[in-house]
Design a protein around this motif. Structure first.
Motif, PDB file in Angstrom:
ATOM      1  N   SER A 154       0.705  -1.272  -0.103  1.00 11.87           N
ATOM      2  CA  SER A 154       0.040   0.019  -0.111  1.00 11.87           C
ATOM      3  C   SER A 154       1.045   1.239   0.055  1.00 11.87           C
ATOM      4  N   LEU A 155       0.607   2.326  -0.807  1.00 11.15           N
ATOM      5  CA  LEU A 155       1.476   3.453  -1.213  1.00 11.15           C
ATOM      6  C   LEU A 155       0.296   4.387  -1.251  1.00 11.15           C
ATOM      7  N   VAL A 156      -0.632   4.635  -0.435  1.00 11.25           N
ATOM      8  CA  VAL A 156      -1.730   5.358  -0.487  1.00 11.25           C
ATOM      9  C   VAL A 156      -1.281   6.818  -0.161  1.00 11.25           C
ATOM     10  N   ALA A 157      -1.682   7.870  -1.402  1.00  7.34           N
ATOM     11  CA  ALA A 157      -1.514   9.217  -1.233  1.00  7.34           C
ATOM     12  C   ALA A 157       0.016   9.379  -0.842  1.00  7.34           C
ATOM     13  N   LEU A 158       0.899   8.665  -1.381  1.00  8.13           N
ATOM     14  CA  LEU A 158       2.382   8.829  -1.267  1.00  8.13           C
ATOM     15  C   LEU A 158       3.075   9.223  -2.448  1.00  8.13           C
ATOM     16  N   PRO A 179       4.646 -13.307  -6.853  1.00  5.12           N
ATOM     17  CA  PRO A 179       3.616 -13.457  -7.897  1.00  5.12           C
ATOM     18  C   PRO A 179       2.332 -13.818  -6.864  1.00  5.12           C
ATOM     19  N   GLY A 180       1.011 -13.222  -7.200  1.00  4.49           N
ATOM     20  CA  GLY A 180      -0.108 -12.875  -6.414  1.00  4.49           C
ATOM     21  C   GLY A 180      -0.167 -11.733  -5.673  1.00  4.49           C
ATOM     22  N   SER A 181       0.879 -10.921  -5.405  1.00  4.50           N
ATOM     23  CA  SER A 181       0.988  -9.853  -4.464  1.00  4.50           C
ATOM     24  C   SER A 181      -0.074  -8.803  -5.344  1.00  4.50           C
ATOM     25  N   CYS A 182      -0.157  -7.546  -4.767  1.00  4.68           N
ATOM     26  CA  CYS A 182      -0.939  -6.702  -5.331  1.00  4.68           C
ATOM     27  C   CYS A 182      -0.401  -5.094  -4.725  1.00  4.68           C
ATOM     28  N   LEU A 183      -0.493  -4.316  -5.750  1.00  3.65           N
ATOM     29  CA  LEU A 183      -0.053  -2.917  -5.479  1.00  3.65           C
ATOM     30  C   LEU A 183      -1.162  -2.172  -5.325  1.00  3.65           C
ATOM     31  N   ILE A 184      -1.395  -1.287  -4.190  1.00  4.37           N
ATOM     32  CA  ILE A 184      -2.483  -0.276  -3.915  1.00  4.37           C
ATOM     33  C   ILE A 184      -2.053   1.237  -3.876  1.00  4.37           C
ATOM     34  N   LEU A 185      -2.527   1.884  -4.829  1.00  2.00           N
ATOM     35  CA  LEU A 185      -2.119   3.176  -5.024  1.00  2.00           C
ATOM     36  C   LEU A 185      -3.073   4.225  -5.225  1.00  2.00           C
ATOM     37  N   SER A 186      -2.877   5.419  -4.610  1.00  2.00           N
ATOM     38  CA  SER A 186      -3.831   6.706  -4.980  1.00  2.00           C
ATOM     39  C   SER A 186      -2.855   7.669  -5.167  1.00  2.00           C
TER      40      SER A 186
END
Length: 264
Positions: A154-158, A179-186
């Motif tokens: 998670s790199l939210v608002a960064l 693999p199977g990981s996820c990236l969360i961004l805003s």
């Protein structure tokens, strides 16, 4: 933590986490942070609802990752605790989830104990490290997380605080994930409110805080090589909205894009 062991907090210049805390109605900020937060609010009336929308997006994205079976979470640029915290969301779905928070602001370290009250089945840890110090941050995160198994990063608002090197930086973090990981961004964008965002960006820069709003195409570039989850890259209100988010859209635009993608 007392005496010489106490973190030294620089109150001579604002810190994004403390400015954000003021916008969310928190008390863990200093006059220099409040002053900048108020100056930005004067030129960009979207920032308060933007801060709230970002928090709700984090909740929805983390819940989505946990419901998809991910049991490890690395939150970089944690900021000052504001409920619900990421570990509360993840462990609410999967009590055995492991969460690592990372931030470089000593005031966040001061609140680490508040962050560490996770579920009995899972774990919640905190590391003090700068997002740009990739090797150190990952080494400390590996003490708690198994990087051979999927992790939600998670790199939210960064990323709007990071310059063009941000693409390579995010890629290095993604490369470290299984693999199977996820990236969360805003990320703040100039697309939806260009004049206000230009003025807000200048206020940040005048205070000594780098600020880099990005267009849809520029933000989407962070997800290159990954599999975007539906509905793709979209204004933050619209990413798998809960009823509260649908209702909040009536307040007006929020110039923030959001997305979640899976590493295949």
């Amino acid at each position: 933590m007392t005496g010489s062991d106490a973190p030294r907090i620089d109150t001579s210049r604002p810190h994004p986490a403390r400015v954000y805390d003021w916008w969310l109605g928190g008390k863990d900020n200093y006059p220099v942070d409040e002053a900048l937060a108020r100056r930005i609010l004067e030129v960009d009336g979207t920032v308060l609802r933007g801060a709230r929308a970002n928090r709700r997006f984090m909740t929805r994205a983390v819940r989505t990752a946990a419901e998809a079976g991910i049991r490890q979470f690395l939150d970089i640029g944690t900021g000052i605790p504001t409920e619900p915290n990421l570990h509360q969301v993840a462990q609410g779905v999967a009590p055995e989830a492991k969460v690592v928070y990372a931030d470089n602001d000593p005031i966040v370290l001061r609140h680490a104990q508040a962050l560490l009250h996770g579920s009995a089945e899972g774990s919640t840890d905190y590391v003090e490290a700068d997002v740009r110090d990739i090797d150190t941050l990952l080494a400390r995160a590996r003490e708690s997380l198994d990087f051979t198994q999927p992790i939600a990063l998670s790199l939210v608002a960064l990323t709007h605080y990071l310059d063009d090197d941000a693409y390579g930086l995010v890629q290095r973090y993604v490369d470290a994930l299984a693999p199977g990981s996820c990236l969360i961004l805003s990320q703040v964008t100039p697309d939806l409110s260009p004049e206000a965002i230009a003025k807000a960006a200048q206020q940040f820069r005048n205070s000594g805080t780098p600020f880099f709003p990005r267009s849809l195409a520029e933000f989407s570039r962070f997800f290159d090589g990954l599999e975007l989850l539906g509905p793709g890259v979209i204004p933050v209100y619209g990413w798998r909205p809960d009823p509260e988010d649908v209702a909040a859209q009536a307040e007006g635009i929020v110039p923030v894009y959001a997305g979640v993608a899976r590493k295949v």
